[in-house]
Design a protein around this motif. Structure first.
Motif, short mmCIF file in Angstrom:
data_model
loop_
_atom_site.label_atom_id
_atom_site.label_comp_id
_atom_site.label_asym_id
_atom_site.label_seq_id
_atom_site.Cartn_x
_atom_site.Cartn_y
_atom_site.Cartn_z
N MET A 1 0.86 -1.20 0.00
CA MET A 1 0.00 0.00 0.00
C MET A 1 0.89 1.24 0.00
SD MET A 1 -3.29 1.10 0.82
CE MET A 1 -4.01 -0.06 1.95
N GLN A 2 0.74 2.05 -1.03
CA GLN A 2 1.55 3.28 -1.12
C GLN A 2 1.06 4.30 -0.08
OE1 GLN A 2 4.09 3.32 -2.90
NE2 GLN A 2 3.74 1.71 -4.43
N PRO A 3 1.90 5.28 0.28
CA PRO A 3 1.48 6.27 1.27
C PRO A 3 0.15 6.95 0.94
CG PRO A 3 3.83 6.45 0.90
CD PRO A 3 3.33 5.42 -0.08
N ALA A 4 -0.11 7.25 -0.33
CA ALA A 4 -1.38 7.92 -0.66
C ALA A 4 -2.56 6.97 -0.51
CB ALA A 4 -1.34 8.48 -2.08
N GLY A 5 -2.31 5.67 -0.60
CA GLY A 5 -3.37 4.69 -0.37
C GLY A 5 -3.70 4.63 1.11
N VAL B 1 6.81 0.30 5.20
CA VAL B 1 7.64 0.44 3.99
C VAL B 1 8.13 1.88 3.90
CG1 VAL B 1 7.71 0.20 1.48
CG2 VAL B 1 6.31 -1.37 2.83
N GLU B 2 9.45 2.04 3.79
CA GLU B 2 10.03 3.39 3.81
C GLU B 2 10.41 3.89 2.42
OE1 GLU B 2 13.22 3.08 6.62
OE2 GLU B 2 11.85 2.37 8.18
N GLY B 3 10.29 3.05 1.42
CA GLY B 3 10.65 3.46 0.07
C GLY B 3 11.00 2.24 -0.76
N TYR B 4 11.77 2.49 -1.82
CA TYR B 4 12.13 1.40 -2.75
C TYR B 4 13.64 1.21 -2.84
CZ TYR B 4 7.53 0.48 -4.71
OH TYR B 4 6.24 0.07 -4.88
N TYR B 5 14.01 -0.01 -3.17
CA TYR B 5 15.41 -0.31 -3.48
C TYR B 5 15.39 -0.89 -4.90
CZ TYR B 5 19.92 -2.67 -3.39
OH TYR B 5 21.18 -3.10 -3.69
N ILE B 6 16.13 -0.22 -5.80
CA ILE B 6 16.16 -0.69 -7.19
C ILE B 6 17.52 -1.30 -7.46
CG2 ILE B 6 15.78 -0.05 -9.61
CD1 ILE B 6 13.53 1.25 -8.36
N ASN C 1 9.69 11.33 6.97
CA ASN C 1 9.20 10.88 5.66
C ASN C 1 7.91 10.07 5.79
OD1 ASN C 1 12.19 11.28 5.40
ND2 ASN C 1 11.62 10.96 3.28
N LEU C 2 7.18 10.06 4.68
CA LEU C 2 5.96 9.25 4.62
C LEU C 2 6.33 7.77 4.61
CD1 LEU C 2 4.09 11.26 1.87
CD2 LEU C 2 3.45 11.10 4.28
N ARG C 3 5.36 6.95 4.96
CA ARG C 3 5.57 5.52 4.91
C ARG C 3 4.37 4.85 4.24
NH1 ARG C 3 8.21 3.58 10.62
NH2 ARG C 3 10.12 4.75 10.38
N GLY C 4 4.64 3.70 3.70
CA GLY C 4 3.56 2.85 3.22
C GLY C 4 3.56 1.61 4.08
N VAL C 5 2.85 0.59 3.64
CA VAL C 5 2.79 -0.61 4.44
C VAL C 5 2.64 -1.82 3.51
CG1 VAL C 5 0.27 -0.61 4.81
CG2 VAL C 5 1.76 -1.35 6.63
N ALA C 6 3.31 -2.92 3.87
CA ALA C 6 3.17 -4.15 3.08
C ALA C 6 2.48 -5.18 3.97
CB ALA C 6 4.52 -4.65 2.61
N LEU C 7 1.56 -5.94 3.40
CA LEU C 7 0.73 -6.81 4.23
C LEU C 7 0.27 -8.04 3.45
CD1 LEU C 7 -1.85 -5.54 2.66
CD2 LEU C 7 -1.84 -3.94 4.55
N HIS C 8 -0.23 -8.99 4.21
CA HIS C 8 -0.81 -10.18 3.59
C HIS C 8 -2.23 -9.80 3.14
CE1 HIS C 8 -2.75 -14.07 3.23
NE2 HIS C 8 -1.54 -14.56 3.00
N HIS C 9 -2.50 -9.95 1.86
CA HIS C 9 -3.76 -9.47 1.29
C HIS C 9 -4.98 -10.05 2.01
CE1 HIS C 9 -6.38 -7.91 -1.87
NE2 HIS C 9 -6.99 -9.08 -1.86
N HIS D 1 -0.95 -1.34 -14.65
CA HIS D 1 0.02 -2.41 -14.40
C HIS D 1 0.36 -2.44 -12.91
CE1 HIS D 1 3.37 -5.08 -14.67
NE2 HIS D 1 3.04 -5.32 -15.92
N PRO D 2 0.39 -3.62 -12.30
CA PRO D 2 0.64 -3.69 -10.85
C PRO D 2 2.10 -3.47 -10.45
CG PRO D 2 -0.01 -5.84 -11.71
CD PRO D 2 0.01 -4.92 -12.87
N LEU D 3 2.98 -3.26 -11.41
CA LEU D 3 4.40 -3.06 -11.08
C LEU D 3 4.59 -1.98 -10.02
CD1 LEU D 3 7.47 -3.56 -11.90
CD2 LEU D 3 7.20 -1.57 -13.37
N THR D 4 3.83 -0.91 -10.13
CA THR D 4 4.04 0.23 -9.22
C THR D 4 3.14 0.16 -7.98
OG1 THR D 4 2.55 1.45 -10.65
CG2 THR D 4 4.90 1.85 -10.96
N GLY D 5 2.41 -0.91 -7.80
CA GLY D 5 1.56 -1.08 -6.62
C GLY D 5 0.60 0.07 -6.41
N GLY D 6 -0.11 0.45 -7.47
CA GLY D 6 -0.97 1.64 -7.38
C GLY D 6 -2.46 1.35 -7.33
N GLY D 7 -2.86 0.09 -7.50
CA GLY D 7 -4.28 -0.23 -7.62
C GLY D 7 -5.10 0.16 -6.41
#
Ligand SMILES: Cc1cc2nc3c(=O)[nH]c(=O)nc-3n(C[C@H](O)[C@H](O)[C@H](O)COP(=O)(O)OP(=O)(O)OC[C@H]3O[C@@H](n4cnc5c(N)ncnc54)[C@H](O)[C@@H]3O)c2cc1C
Length: 491
Positions: free
Chosen positions: A50-54, A75-80, A133-141, A333-339
């Motif tokens: 879930m992105q911060p805006a979500g 989640v504090e951001g991305y690592y590419i 900084n903003l944060r997001g969150v990763a979770l079990h759906h 596309h779900p690549l950016t986790g925006g849905g």
């Protein structure tokens, strides 16, 4: 259950969006029926970051506690990682919130703290609040959905129905209710269709309102994976199509591997691809857990799933009595986790607009249509950015031509520059900069930077070749971005 009751709203689908919508409408004093065909906890590989805006929209809808007590990971951001080289991209600073709507939606907060997350075994709110900084969150759906449903059903104006909606009931050119298999007809002033990715009812808006499939994501569960950068979403780039990894609970991480095919891939083909093209390029620390998940996929003991990556531009909800929301209205596309970010923000915006109408006025098509027109316009900023970015980044990250490879390389080097070259793109991706002009600026800045890197690498003698390649890259960049951006903005 009596089907003679007249509801103010029927919500079809209790996925991510349905429960939030039902709860908020109920909080506004509406009598709501929510119908879901599968109330047991789902085990899907979707909707896990879930992105911060979500998260902000979830709070505004009074559903903040849905991320609590499910062992969610901050989640504090991305690592590419690009061919083994890494760059860390933190989420934007909280100051960006000044430009966004943050107040709870009318009717969403009744007890007083439904818009606040709590500390639990994995989320420390003191640390969270102190972070600049903003944060997001990763979770079990499945865990998340269960919490959303609990919060929704605790609302006294919400009635739950276990059933499969098989059709819309129409009278005098207006949707007046739904038909539920073996249960009969249920009537309401407005029917909200939140039936997700495979929506059966979105065609009520138009016969040609159908999504396109671009590729697939193959998902596996990594147990105790040692990720290079804790509390970050990982994007692994190389010769293969992009790979996403994020930790969704203390012992589990989700890996999603893009597979370039518009048709459901055969398991044998995917397994061969994972072994030959993905495994060798993963960070060393991730390989043992990947190998373990891979082996149990081969012998069939672990859960292995392929999901289509679909695209669908939203259209105006102009059918009397009927509203589409969430993936049934719009996909990217779900690549950016925006849905979930788009779906939840749409839900907040729609509830805000509908709060202007009394229960009786929900039957008035002209009054509802006016709100739908405003909804369609107001959602475009975020929607255009998230949707177009998802397609553009996937096209670059899954580069399958020399021009795209050049742009992919330029994109990674653009991120390496830091400063505005990461704060802008991550602000777009996380949904807190919902401005298409910023997307346009950064996308073409990447394209021109790619050209500059190419000229430097080729040197004086290679200049004519670089010029030719750069022209191809710039033309490709236009084709990647502009058709999608204009479709999103002007549809
Ligand atoms: C591979 C993949 C990964 C993704 N990862 C992310 C991510 O990390 N972050 C993110 O933000 N988004 C992600 N998404 C997108 C996200 O999952 C969706 O945007 C989100 O789930 C949409 O919510 P929804 O409520 O519209 O639909 P859903 O969550 O799909 O819910 C639809 C519900 O409707 C029910 N239903 C359907 N038909 C009927 C019927 N006829 N009668 C009764 N009930 C019915 C279904 O059972 C389901 O419960 C991903 C998508 C994919 C494909």
């Amino acid at each position: 259950m009596s089907s003679s009751v007249h509801y103010d709203a029927i919500v079809v689908g209790a996925g991510v969006v349905g429960p939030c919508l039902a709860k908020c409408l109920a909080g506004q004093g509406r009598k709501v029926l929510i119908i879901e065909r599968e109330w047991t906890k789902p085990n899907r590989i979707v909707g896990e970051l879930m992105q911060p805006a979500g998260l902000l929209a979830l709070k505004r809808l009074g559903m903040a506690k849905a991320v609590n007590n499910i062992e969610a990971i901050p989640v504090e951001g991305y690592y590419i990682s690009y061919f083994g080289n890494g760059v860390t991209i933190p989420y934007p600073e909280k100051t960006v919130l000044r430009t966004l709507a943050t107040a709870p939606v009318a009717g969403a907060v009744e007890q007083g703290d439904e818009d606040k997350m709590e500390s639990d075994s994995t989320l420390d709110m003191r640390q969270w609040d102190e972070s600049p900084n903003l944060r997001g969150v990763a979770l079990h759906h499945g865990e998340f959905l269960t919490r959303l449903r609990e919060l929704c059903l605790a609302e006294e104006n919400v009635t739950k129905l276990d059933g499969n909606v098989t059709g819309m009931v129409q009278e005098d050119g207006r949707v007046v209710g739904v038909e539920v298999a073996d249960k009969g007809v249920f009537r309401a002033s407005l029917v909200f269709c939140c039936d997700g990715i495979y929506s059966k009812f979105r065609k009520e808006l138009a016969a040609d309102f159908v999504p396109s499939v671009g590729s697939y994501f193959v998902g596996m569960d990594l147990v105790d994976a040692d990720l290079p950068k804790k509390n970050h979403g990982h994007v692994i780039l190389g010769q293969h199509a992009p790979v996403l990894i994020y930790q969704i609970s203390p012992h589990h991480s989700r890996i999603l591997c893009a597979y370039r095919s518009a048709k459901l891939p055969k398991k044998a083909d995917v397994l061969e691809y994972l072994a030959a093209s993905v495994l060798p390029h993963l960070p060393e620390s991730v390989k043992p857990s990947f190998q373990h998940a891979y082996e149990s996929s081969v012998d069939g003991t672990s859960i292995y799933k392929a999901m289509p990556n679909q695209y669908l531009t939203a259209r105006l909800n102009d059918v009397p009595g009927f509203v589409c929301l969430g993936d049934s209205l719009n996909m990217r596309h779900p690549l950016t986790g925006g849905g979930m970010t788009v779906g939840l923000n749409d839900c907040a915006l729609l509830c805000e607009l509908l709060s202007e109408l009394s229960n009786e006025q929900l039957k008035d098509h002209e009054a509802v249509l006016q709100r739908m027109v405003r909804f369609h316009k107001a959602r475009k900023g975020l929607d255009a950015v998230i949707n177009t970015l998802s397609i553009a980044l996937y096209t670059l990250f899954a580069a399958d031509s020399p021009a795209l490879t050049l742009l992919q390389q330029g994109c990674f080097h653009y991120f390496l520059r830091g400063g505005e070259c990461i704060s802008g793109p991550i602000g777009l991706l996380s949904g807190v900069i919902p401005r298409a002009s910023v997307l346009f600026y950064h996308f073409f800045a990447v394209a021109f930077y790619s050209c500059w890197i190419n000229i430097r690498a080729k040197g004086l003698l290679g200049f004519p070749v670089a010029l030719w390649q750069n022209t191809a890259a710039l033309v490709t960049a236009c084709f990647v971005l502009l058709p999608f951006l204009s479709q999103e903005l002007f549809s």
